[in-house]
Design a protein around this motif. Structure first.
Motif, mmCIF file in Angstrom:
data_model
loop_
_atom_site.group_PDB
_atom_site.id
_atom_site.type_symbol
_atom_site.label_atom_id
_atom_site.label_comp_id
_atom_site.label_asym_id
_atom_site.label_seq_id
_atom_site.Cartn_x
_atom_site.Cartn_y
_atom_site.Cartn_z
ATOM 1 N N GLN A 154 0.657 -1.354 0.003
ATOM 2 C CA GLN A 154 0.170 -0.258 0.262
ATOM 3 C C GLN A 154 0.743 1.347 -0.254
ATOM 4 O OE1 GLN A 154 -2.272 0.811 3.798
ATOM 5 N NE2 GLN A 154 -0.537 -0.529 4.969
ATOM 6 N N HIS A 155 2.018 0.710 0.228
ATOM 7 C CA HIS A 155 2.914 2.635 0.459
ATOM 8 C C HIS A 155 3.790 2.439 -0.551
ATOM 9 C CE1 HIS A 155 2.171 2.307 4.489
ATOM 10 N NE2 HIS A 155 2.897 0.454 4.723
ATOM 11 N N THR A 156 3.717 1.878 -2.179
ATOM 12 C CA THR A 156 4.793 1.619 -2.986
ATOM 13 C C THR A 156 4.411 3.317 -4.371
ATOM 14 O OG1 THR A 156 4.490 -0.677 -3.648
ATOM 15 C CG2 THR A 156 5.104 0.978 -5.230
ATOM 16 N N LEU A 157 4.849 3.953 -4.858
ATOM 17 C CA LEU A 157 4.808 4.465 -5.644
ATOM 18 C C LEU A 157 3.898 4.481 -6.273
ATOM 19 C CD1 LEU A 157 8.095 6.905 -5.329
ATOM 20 C CD2 LEU A 157 6.007 7.731 -3.784
ATOM 21 N N LYS A 158 2.987 5.407 -6.645
ATOM 22 C CA LYS A 158 1.822 5.555 -7.901
ATOM 23 C C LYS A 158 2.058 5.499 -9.285
ATOM 24 C CE LYS A 158 -2.360 4.906 -4.003
ATOM 25 N NZ LYS A 158 -1.531 5.226 -3.207
ATOM 26 N N ASN A 159 2.867 6.190 -9.097
ATOM 27 C CA ASN A 159 3.247 7.002 -10.762
ATOM 28 C C ASN A 159 4.368 7.612 -10.758
ATOM 29 O OD1 ASN A 159 2.681 9.812 -10.026
ATOM 30 N ND2 ASN A 159 0.456 8.857 -10.049
ATOM 31 N N LEU A 160 5.175 7.953 -12.051
ATOM 32 C CA LEU A 160 6.070 8.592 -12.358
ATOM 33 C C LEU A 160 5.843 9.905 -12.279
ATOM 34 C CD1 LEU A 160 8.587 8.135 -14.041
ATOM 35 C CD2 LEU A 160 7.798 9.157 -16.082
ATOM 36 N N ASP A 161 5.189 11.198 -12.086
ATOM 37 C CA ASP A 161 5.093 11.997 -11.526
ATOM 38 C C ASP A 161 5.289 12.122 -10.281
ATOM 39 O OD1 ASP A 161 4.517 13.256 -13.899
ATOM 40 O OD2 ASP A 161 2.339 12.745 -13.602
ATOM 41 N N ALA A 162 4.769 10.643 -9.317
ATOM 42 C CA ALA A 162 4.982 11.365 -7.621
ATOM 43 C C ALA A 162 6.511 11.246 -7.484
ATOM 44 C CB ALA A 162 4.389 9.682 -7.128
ATOM 45 N N PHE A 163 7.074 9.457 -8.294
ATOM 46 C CA PHE A 163 8.240 9.428 -8.214
ATOM 47 C C PHE A 163 9.380 10.436 -8.548
ATOM 48 C CE2 PHE A 163 12.334 6.869 -10.392
ATOM 49 C CZ PHE A 163 12.147 6.511 -8.963
ATOM 50 N N ILE A 164 9.449 11.232 -9.560
ATOM 51 C CA ILE A 164 10.028 12.088 -9.703
ATOM 52 C C ILE A 164 9.935 12.958 -8.542
ATOM 53 C CG2 ILE A 164 10.232 14.286 -11.329
ATOM 54 C CD1 ILE A 164 11.069 11.539 -12.668
ATOM 55 N N GLU A 165 9.014 13.355 -8.097
ATOM 56 C CA GLU A 165 8.780 14.281 -6.795
ATOM 57 C C GLU A 165 9.820 14.486 -5.812
ATOM 58 O OE1 GLU A 165 5.679 15.782 -3.563
ATOM 59 O OE2 GLU A 165 4.888 15.046 -6.164
ATOM 60 N N GLU A 166 9.261 12.651 -5.509
ATOM 61 C CA GLU A 166 10.123 11.554 -4.642
ATOM 62 C C GLU A 166 12.049 11.782 -4.661
ATOM 63 O OE1 GLU A 166 10.922 8.933 -1.197
ATOM 64 O OE2 GLU A 166 9.129 10.302 -1.709
ATOM 65 N N LEU A 167 12.143 11.864 -6.413
ATOM 66 C CA LEU A 167 13.888 11.719 -6.589
ATOM 67 C C LEU A 167 14.135 13.650 -5.803
ATOM 68 C CD1 LEU A 167 13.926 10.549 -9.736
ATOM 69 C CD2 LEU A 167 14.114 9.710 -7.629
ATOM 70 N N ALA A 168 13.730 13.998 -6.581
ATOM 71 C CA ALA A 168 14.267 15.582 -5.805
ATOM 72 C C ALA A 168 14.394 15.915 -4.061
ATOM 73 C CB ALA A 168 12.721 17.382 -5.480
ATOM 74 N N LYS A 169 13.696 15.194 -3.355
ATOM 75 C CA LYS A 169 14.387 15.253 -1.660
ATOM 76 C C LYS A 169 15.173 13.598 -1.536
ATOM 77 C CE LYS A 169 12.375 12.530 2.003
ATOM 78 N NZ LYS A 169 11.250 12.386 3.299
ATOM 79 N N VAL A 170 15.555 12.917 -2.740
ATOM 80 C CA VAL A 170 16.700 11.843 -2.443
ATOM 81 C C VAL A 170 17.978 12.641 -2.714
ATOM 82 C CG1 VAL A 170 17.156 9.495 -3.369
ATOM 83 C CG2 VAL A 170 15.112 10.185 -3.194
ATOM 84 N N ARG A 171 17.971 13.633 -3.785
ATOM 85 C CA ARG A 171 18.576 14.317 -4.082
ATOM 86 C C ARG A 171 19.328 15.168 -3.223
ATOM 87 N NH1 ARG A 171 15.937 14.677 -8.754
ATOM 88 N NH2 ARG A 171 15.667 16.696 -8.544
ATOM 89 N N GLN A 172 18.419 16.086 -2.583
ATOM 90 C CA GLN A 172 18.842 16.727 -1.537
ATOM 91 C C GLN A 172 19.093 16.703 0.045
ATOM 92 O OE1 GLN A 172 15.206 19.371 -0.422
ATOM 93 N NE2 GLN A 172 16.076 20.385 1.298
ATOM 94 N N GLU A 173 18.547 15.041 0.220
ATOM 95 C CA GLU A 173 19.128 14.355 1.330
ATOM 96 C C GLU A 173 20.711 13.749 1.227
ATOM 97 O OE1 GLU A 173 15.969 13.269 5.141
ATOM 98 O OE2 GLU A 173 15.655 12.254 3.548
ATOM 99 N N ALA A 174 20.062 12.977 -0.545
ATOM 100 C CA ALA A 174 21.600 12.384 -0.825
ATOM 101 C C ALA A 174 21.006 10.432 -0.374
ATOM 102 C CB ALA A 174 22.804 12.933 -0.488
ATOM 103 N N VAL A 175 19.698 10.552 0.171
ATOM 104 C CA VAL A 175 19.350 9.565 0.734
ATOM 105 C C VAL A 175 18.572 8.845 0.486
ATOM 106 C CG1 VAL A 175 18.580 8.172 2.946
ATOM 107 C CG2 VAL A 175 20.247 9.514 2.627
ATOM 108 N N GLY A 176 18.248 7.800 -0.633
ATOM 109 C CA GLY A 176 17.142 7.155 -0.718
ATOM 110 C C GLY A 176 16.050 6.665 0.403
ATOM 111 N N GLU A 177 14.759 5.858 0.136
ATOM 112 C CA GLU A 177 14.734 5.328 1.482
ATOM 113 C C GLU A 177 13.404 4.620 0.779
ATOM 114 O OE1 GLU A 177 13.223 6.141 6.280
ATOM 115 O OE2 GLU A 177 13.879 7.520 4.675
#
Length: 266
Positions: free
Chosen positions: A171-194
């Protein structure tokens, strides 16, 4: 019939490697020489050479029957060697973290439209993540997948994932590409993927990027926890260990400008 086809396929592969070896032993060699050396018909040798030429592994000297190897095999070998070197260097860093935490560490690389695990250190606990070297997992639902794509241009990410179906593993899986792209901005800022139970219920992962000497992310290093052992109060501690290890590994690979960690609040 199936067995006959399998034998023919194996025979064809052996012939290809025989031709490659002959080409490797001599700078330029003709069809007649190869045919005599390998005891094959000239028409068969010609057919294989033309296929290898189309694939870019062999070049033909003008209109003559002289052929030689290109550098494509060297490029493939160099890529494999790069991974071998990286794994040997990463092993020490990963074992150090497992010794401190008892948890599983993984090293994953980009493979077409997925991640592939190229090294791992198992958890010391009985309750652990199931994984194996060579296993593939989606980019969009894994911590390693996120760091592998976070530093690529958005249009490239969209191209890579354009034909990928975002399957809801949980139920926690990202639902589409746009949501994933938005998540990547946070990943770049933290230099961490979760991965917060996005790939598997009851499993959390943190991952950080590993850079080559050109500043390209060539791998992700992750730590994985069953949720019952994940202590949110120690999240920054886990990330610091990963960053120290990945920064050391990146430095050993020739990259000395590892990004700093900046915690992003939800």
């Amino acid at each position: 019939m199936g067995t006959t086809k399998q034998i023919e396929s194996v025979s064809s592969v052996l012939k290809v490697f025989g031709i490659l070896q002959a080409l490797g032993e001599q700078q330029e060699i003709g069809i007649t020489d190869i045919a005599q050396r390998l005891m094959m018909s000239k028409s068969t040798v010609y057919r294989f050479l033309q296929t290898m030429k189309t694939a870019g592994y062999v070049s033909q000297e003008g209109d003559s029957e002289k052929y030689s190897l290109t550098l494509k095999l060297f490029e493939l070998g160099s890529k494999a060697l790069e991974h071998v070197d990286m794994i040997a260097l990463a092993d020490r860093q990963m074992r150090s973290i497992t010794k401190k935490t008892g948890e599983a560490l993984h090293l994953g690389a980009f493979d077409d439209d997925a991640i592939i695990y190229i090294h791992k250190i198992d958890s010391r606990y009985n309750l652990r993540m199931y994984s194996r070297i060579g296993r593939r997992n989606p980019l969009y639902s894994t911590a390693i997948g996120k760091v592998l794509l976070a530093y690529r241009p958005e249009d490239e990410v969209r191209q890579i994932l354009k034909n990928i179906e975002f399957i809801a593993h949980t139920q926690h899986t990202l639902k589409n590409l746009d949501a994933f792209i938005e998540e990547l901005a946070k990943v770049r800022q933290e230099a961490v993927g979760e991965d917060c139970e996005e790939q598997e219920e009851g499993l959390r992962c943190l991952a950080v990027p590993v850079f080559d000497r050109f500043g390209v992310v060539i791998a992700g290093m992750s730590i994985s926890f069953p949720t019952i052992r994940f202590d949110i109060a120690r999240r920054d501690e886990y990330i610091a260990m990963l960053h120290e290890a990945a920064a050391t590994l990146s430095s050993q690979l020739g990259y000395h400008d590892y990004p700093s960690y900046h915690h992003v609040t939800a």
